[in-house]
Design an enzyme around this catalytic site. Structure first.
Site, PDB file in Angstrom:
ATOM      1  N   LYS A  57      22.938  33.709  42.903  1.00 45.21           N
ATOM      2  CA  LYS A  57      23.454  32.928  44.031  1.00 45.21           C
ATOM      3  C   LYS A  57      24.165  33.897  44.960  1.00 45.21           C
ATOM      4  CE  LYS A  57      23.977  29.000  46.182  1.00 45.21           C
ATOM      5  NZ  LYS A  57      22.818  28.385  46.883  1.00 45.21           N
TER       6      LYS A  57
ATOM      7  N   ASP B   5      20.436  22.468  30.381  1.00 44.76           N
ATOM      8  CA  ASP B   5      20.483  21.012  30.267  1.00 44.76           C
ATOM      9  C   ASP B   5      19.324  20.378  31.026  1.00 44.76           C
ATOM     10  OD1 ASP B   5      22.617  20.936  28.577  1.00 44.76           O
ATOM     11  OD2 ASP B   5      23.873  19.658  29.846  1.00 44.76           O
TER      12      ASP B   5
ATOM     13  N   TYR C 187      32.703  32.021  31.937  1.00 49.43           N
ATOM     14  CA  TYR C 187      33.422  31.471  30.791  1.00 49.43           C
ATOM     15  C   TYR C 187      34.334  32.510  30.144  1.00 49.43           C
ATOM     16  CZ  TYR C 187      30.241  27.424  30.924  1.00 49.43           C
ATOM     17  OH  TYR C 187      29.549  26.308  31.297  1.00 49.43           O
TER      18      TYR C 187
ATOM     19  N   ASP D  32      20.039  27.013  42.677  1.00 43.15           N
ATOM     20  CA  ASP D  32      19.621  25.689  43.125  1.00 43.15           C
ATOM     21  C   ASP D  32      18.107  25.603  43.271  1.00 43.15           C
ATOM     22  OD1 ASP D  32      20.160  27.582  45.091  1.00 43.15           O
ATOM     23  OD2 ASP D  32      20.661  26.126  46.630  1.00 43.15           O
TER      24      ASP D  32
ATOM     25  N   ASP E 210      24.035  27.653  31.314  1.00 44.86           N
ATOM     26  CA  ASP E 210      24.469  26.408  30.675  1.00 44.86           C
ATOM     27  C   ASP E 210      23.902  25.198  31.410  1.00 44.86           C
ATOM     28  OD1 ASP E 210      25.772  24.675  28.996  1.00 44.86           O
ATOM     29  OD2 ASP E 210      27.793  25.188  29.655  1.00 44.86           O
TER      30      ASP E 210
END
Length: 347
Positions: free
Chosen positions: A185, A246, A135, A218, A242
């Site tokens: 990752k 959620d 970001y 993942d 982020d």
């Protein structure tokens, strides 16, 4: 009597309702604890942008700098102002200007709340890097409107930025159950995430009392659903954090319970506290927004200010309220009814 100055930014949509609700709870808790909260309301929002062409005044950051903390409701009204404008012109500038690099989001089931999983005993603390990474806002577009148009978005990972958020995660793990999950990752992102992993391993040598496991994002997303009770502290980059939080909100019963704190750990500038749920334009002004996430965020604010007893009292009142079935079903209880129940539980 000790007093704290709080900047209130209700923002858009349900942000105004839930901020007002949380403020009444916090004021009551302060009264019982023997301190005062002095709030100053700022109308910065998408409406403010429509009226002035800015999400906040040019001197907005300097105006906020003198406050002890910031309580924010929600920012965004995509039908009126693109999210790329509202986010990058208010929320992100505050986080970056005040070096609020640690975004803290707790995930656990409150009493009386039924989550979508069989597991009920999880208690996860997600630590999201909050000022750089994916970001960072670095990049651009060229040849716009043509078939040759190109868009480039560049993630920025600095040694200082990665090390400080990982160290913050290690320190949090030390105060809890001594387990840290570092989200990566590196099989696909061979520069930024390999860099992240190298710093994780370097710091792990300093924190031999903390059990560290690196998970691909993942795999960690799957683990949050299949075995959430196996997780303690999770530390992740801006984008990964982020998305994962959620999932955390979903497994704890929904966004109505998702609290967060944007922390400046060295306290050189104010920290900011906000619910995760956003402005929810579809239910704005219906009076049915759940204020619990904002009240929980307010409790995190009190704890950050050093008023730990008052923070604990607020959370016990929230838990007593949900245990009675109030605020546990979306849309069933009005905002004012949930607020009144929490205030009553404080007495």
């Amino acid at each position: 009597m000790k007093s704290y100055s709080i900047a209130l930014i209700p923002g858009d949509g349900i942000g105004r309702d839930v901020t007002g609700a949380a403020w009444s709870v916090l004021q009551t808790a302060a009264k019982y604890a023997g301190f005062t909260l002095a709030g100053t309301d700022f109308p910065w929002s998408c409406k403010f942008y429509k009226d002035t062409g800015r999400m906040m005044p040019e001197d907005g950051i300097e105006t906020l700098r003198s406050f002890d903390a910031i309580l924010l409701g929600a920012v965004g009204w995509p039908a009126e102002v693109p999210d790329s404008v509202s986010l990058h012109s208010l929320l992100l500038p505050i986080r970056k200007a005040f070096v609020q690099y640690a975004n803290i989001r707790p995930h656990r089931l409150l009493p009386g709340v039924t989550g979508p999983l069989r597991a009920e005993s999880f208690d996860i603390l997600c630590i999201r890097e909050n000022t750089e990474g994916e970001y960072s806002g670095a990049g651009g577009r060229v040849h716009q409107g043509t078939l040759d148009e190109v868009a480039v978005e560049t993630s920025i990972f600095t040694c200082a930025g990665v090390e400080r958020i990982l160290r913050f995660g290690f320190e949090q793990a030390r105060t809890r159950r001594g387990k840290l999950a570092s989200v990566t990752k590196s099989n696909a992102q061979k520069y930024s995430m390999v860099f992240w992993d190298e710093i994780t391993r370097k710091l792990a040598a300093e924190y031999s009392d903390v059990a560290v496991t690196s998970y691909h994002v993942d795999a960690l997303a799957a683990r949050m659903i299949m075995a959430p009770e196996s997780l303690d502290v999770v530390v992740a980059s801006n984008l990964f954090g982020d998305i994962l939080t959620d999932i955390g909100a979903a497994i704890q019963g929904g966004l109505g319970y998702a609290a967060s704190a944007n922390i400046n750990p060295d306290r050189s500038a104010p920290s900011m506290f906000e619910p995760v749920h956003g402005s929810a334009p579809d239910i704005a002004h219906l009076g049915i927004a759940n204020p619990i996430a904002t009240i929980w965020s307010g409790a995190m604010m009190l704890e950050h200010l050093g008023e730990t007893a008052a923070a604990g009292r607020v959370m016990k009142a929230v838990e007593a309220t949900t245990a009675r079935g109030i605020g546990t079903t979306p849309g069933k209880d009005r905002t004012e009814a949930i607020t009144a129940a929490v205030v009553a539980a404080l007495t």
